[in-house]
Design a protein around this motif. Sequence first.
Motif, PDB file in Angstrom:
ATOM      1  N   VAL A  16       0.857  -1.104   0.012  1.00  0.00           N
ATOM      2  CA  VAL A  16      -0.082   0.018  -0.038  1.00  0.00           C
ATOM      3  C   VAL A  16       0.866   1.334  -0.154  1.00  0.00           C
ATOM      4  O   VAL A  16       1.959   1.481   0.658  1.00  0.00           O
ATOM      5  N   THR A  17       0.513   2.194  -0.991  1.00  0.00           N
ATOM      6  CA  THR A  17       1.187   3.459  -0.914  1.00  0.00           C
ATOM      7  C   THR A  17       0.117   4.395  -1.200  1.00  0.00           C
ATOM      8  O   THR A  17      -1.026   4.234  -1.438  1.00  0.00           O
ATOM      9  N   ALA A  18       0.791   5.724  -0.909  1.00  0.00           N
ATOM     10  CA  ALA A  18      -0.462   6.763  -1.109  1.00  0.00           C
ATOM     11  C   ALA A  18      -1.112   6.900  -2.291  1.00  0.00           C
ATOM     12  O   ALA A  18      -2.385   7.288  -2.603  1.00  0.00           O
ATOM     13  N   SER A  19      -0.760   5.943  -3.379  1.00  0.00           N
ATOM     14  CA  SER A  19      -1.226   6.226  -5.032  1.00  0.00           C
ATOM     15  C   SER A  19      -1.964   4.938  -5.098  1.00  0.00           C
ATOM     16  O   SER A  19      -2.781   4.933  -6.123  1.00  0.00           O
ATOM     17  N   ALA A  20      -1.567   3.757  -4.597  1.00  0.00           N
ATOM     18  CA  ALA A  20      -2.262   2.755  -4.942  1.00  0.00           C
ATOM     19  C   ALA A  20      -2.200   1.497  -3.755  1.00  0.00           C
ATOM     20  O   ALA A  20      -1.390   1.556  -3.001  1.00  0.00           O
ATOM     21  N   ASP A  41      10.301   6.521   1.559  1.00  0.00           N
ATOM     22  CA  ASP A  41      11.516   6.606   2.353  1.00  0.00           C
ATOM     23  C   ASP A  41      11.429   5.421   3.435  1.00  0.00           C
ATOM     24  O   ASP A  41      12.710   4.892   3.762  1.00  0.00           O
ATOM     25  N   VAL A  42      10.451   5.221   3.793  1.00  0.00           N
ATOM     26  CA  VAL A  42      10.267   4.117   4.780  1.00  0.00           C
ATOM     27  C   VAL A  42       9.265   2.906   4.324  1.00  0.00           C
ATOM     28  O   VAL A  42       8.249   3.502   3.932  1.00  0.00           O
ATOM     29  N   ILE A  43       9.307   1.740   4.571  1.00  0.00           N
ATOM     30  CA  ILE A  43       8.383   0.856   4.431  1.00  0.00           C
ATOM     31  C   ILE A  43       8.176   0.029   5.690  1.00  0.00           C
ATOM     32  O   ILE A  43       8.953  -0.591   6.405  1.00  0.00           O
ATOM     33  N   LEU A  44       7.005   0.339   6.064  1.00  0.00           N
ATOM     34  CA  LEU A  44       6.606  -0.439   7.481  1.00  0.00           C
ATOM     35  C   LEU A  44       6.326  -1.853   6.712  1.00  0.00           C
ATOM     36  O   LEU A  44       5.281  -2.223   6.088  1.00  0.00           O
ATOM     37  N   PHE A  45       6.750  -2.868   7.544  1.00  0.00           N
ATOM     38  CA  PHE A  45       6.526  -4.326   7.325  1.00  0.00           C
ATOM     39  C   PHE A  45       5.779  -4.935   8.237  1.00  0.00           C
ATOM     40  O   PHE A  45       6.083  -5.390   9.358  1.00  0.00           O
ATOM     41  N   GLY A  46       4.073  -5.308   7.958  1.00  0.00           N
ATOM     42  CA  GLY A  46       3.427  -6.133   8.766  1.00  0.00           C
ATOM     43  C   GLY A  46       3.949  -7.391   8.671  1.00  0.00           C
ATOM     44  O   GLY A  46       3.506  -7.963   7.559  1.00  0.00           O
ATOM     45  N   ALA A  47       4.356  -8.032   9.631  1.00  0.00           N
ATOM     46  CA  ALA A  47       4.801  -9.703   9.532  1.00  0.00           C
ATOM     47  C   ALA A  47       3.767 -10.643   9.795  1.00  0.00           C
ATOM     48  O   ALA A  47       4.081 -11.873  10.009  1.00  0.00           O
ATOM     49  N   GLY A  48       2.433 -10.192   9.857  1.00  0.00           N
ATOM     50  CA  GLY A  48       1.680 -11.173  10.461  1.00  0.00           C
ATOM     51  C   GLY A  48       0.995 -10.850  11.779  1.00  0.00           C
ATOM     52  O   GLY A  48       1.204  -9.826  12.305  1.00  0.00           O
ATOM     53  N   TYR A  81       0.945   3.147   9.499  1.00  0.00           N
ATOM     54  CA  TYR A  81       0.832   3.510   8.120  1.00  0.00           C
ATOM     55  C   TYR A  81      -0.044   4.598   7.908  1.00  0.00           C
ATOM     56  O   TYR A  81       0.371   5.765   7.468  1.00  0.00           O
ATOM     57  N   ASN A  82      -1.170   4.662   8.487  1.00  0.00           N
ATOM     58  CA  ASN A  82      -2.241   5.751   8.478  1.00  0.00           C
ATOM     59  C   ASN A  82      -1.971   6.811   9.033  1.00  0.00           C
ATOM     60  O   ASN A  82      -2.055   8.021   8.702  1.00  0.00           O
ATOM     61  N   VAL A  83      -1.282   6.739  10.380  1.00  0.00           N
ATOM     62  CA  VAL A  83      -0.776   7.869  11.153  1.00  0.00           C
ATOM     63  C   VAL A  83       0.511   8.789  10.105  1.00  0.00           C
ATOM     64  O   VAL A  83       0.448  10.053   9.985  1.00  0.00           O
ATOM     65  N   LEU A  84       1.271   7.881   9.700  1.00  0.00           N
ATOM     66  CA  LEU A  84       2.531   8.387   8.803  1.00  0.00           C
ATOM     67  C   LEU A  84       1.956   9.170   7.529  1.00  0.00           C
ATOM     68  O   LEU A  84       2.323  10.357   7.310  1.00  0.00           O
ATOM     69  N   LEU A  85       1.207   8.496   6.853  1.00  0.00           N
ATOM     70  CA  LEU A  85       0.441   8.850   5.706  1.00  0.00           C
ATOM     71  C   LEU A  85      -0.143  10.160   5.912  1.00  0.00           C
ATOM     72  O   LEU A  85      -0.174  11.300   5.178  1.00  0.00           O
ATOM     73  N   ALA A  86      -0.913  10.486   7.012  1.00  0.00           N
ATOM     74  CA  ALA A  86      -1.926  11.424   7.291  1.00  0.00           C
ATOM     75  C   ALA A  86      -0.763  12.738   7.591  1.00  0.00           C
ATOM     76  O   ALA A  86      -1.158  13.991   7.370  1.00  0.00           O
ATOM     77  N   GLU A  87       0.456  12.351   8.120  1.00  0.00           N
ATOM     78  CA  GLU A  87       1.270  13.540   8.444  1.00  0.00           C
ATOM     79  C   GLU A  87       2.178  13.903   6.977  1.00  0.00           C
ATOM     80  O   GLU A  87       2.994  14.613   7.136  1.00  0.00           O
ATOM     81  N   GLY A  88       1.667  13.373   5.974  1.00  0.00           N
ATOM     82  CA  GLY A  88       2.456  13.715   4.879  1.00  0.00           C
ATOM     83  C   GLY A  88       3.728  13.099   4.446  1.00  0.00           C
ATOM     84  O   GLY A  88       4.686  13.407   3.713  1.00  0.00           O
ATOM     85  N   ARG A  89       4.132  11.995   5.342  1.00  0.00           N
ATOM     86  CA  ARG A  89       5.312  11.223   5.034  1.00  0.00           C
ATOM     87  C   ARG A  89       5.343  10.356   3.682  1.00  0.00           C
ATOM     88  O   ARG A  89       4.282   9.872   3.226  1.00  0.00           O
ATOM     89  N   ARG A  90       6.346  10.100   3.167  1.00  0.00           N
ATOM     90  CA  ARG A  90       6.624   9.211   2.083  1.00  0.00           C
ATOM     91  C   ARG A  90       6.734   7.820   2.677  1.00  0.00           C
ATOM     92  O   ARG A  90       7.891   7.456   3.036  1.00  0.00           O
ATOM     93  N   VAL A  91       5.540   6.943   3.143  1.00  0.00           N
ATOM     94  CA  VAL A  91       5.720   5.812   3.437  1.00  0.00           C
ATOM     95  C   VAL A  91       4.954   4.717   2.728  1.00  0.00           C
ATOM     96  O   VAL A  91       4.179   5.195   1.910  1.00  0.00           O
ATOM     97  N   ALA A  92       5.413   3.559   2.880  1.00  0.00           N
ATOM     98  CA  ALA A  92       4.692   2.494   2.248  1.00  0.00           C
ATOM     99  C   ALA A  92       4.146   1.413   3.279  1.00  0.00           C
ATOM    100  O   ALA A  92       5.140   1.181   4.349  1.00  0.00           O
TER     101      ALA A  92
END
Length: 98
Positions: A16-20, A41-48, A81-92
């Motif tokens: 998941v990214t801001a665009s897709a 710039d950073v990927i949050l990895f949800g490991a299960g 992810y949702n918090v960082l995206l709402a802050e405008g961060r470049r996160v996936a």
Amino acid sequence: GFFRVGGALLRGPVLVTASAARGWGGVGDAAALVALAAEADVILFGAGAALTALPVELIRAVEAAGMGLEPMATPPACRSYNVLLAEGRRVALAALPV
């Protein structure tokens, strides 16, 4: 075994990214993570359900592409992810289902 992103239902691992939001091949698919370098710039990895060690090759590939990789359990990864995206961060988000 699924994620709901923007009203869409995605089964299995997701990116998941801001665009897709799309399906992903999982831990063995480092190329898909490396391809996110232009968007994140950073990927949050949800490991299960729980945090588990990631393959060294995956970590090295992502870091060589100039991104950070933050492993955690999937539920907190999704929330972060949702918090960082709402802050405008470049996160996936790369997440495995619980």
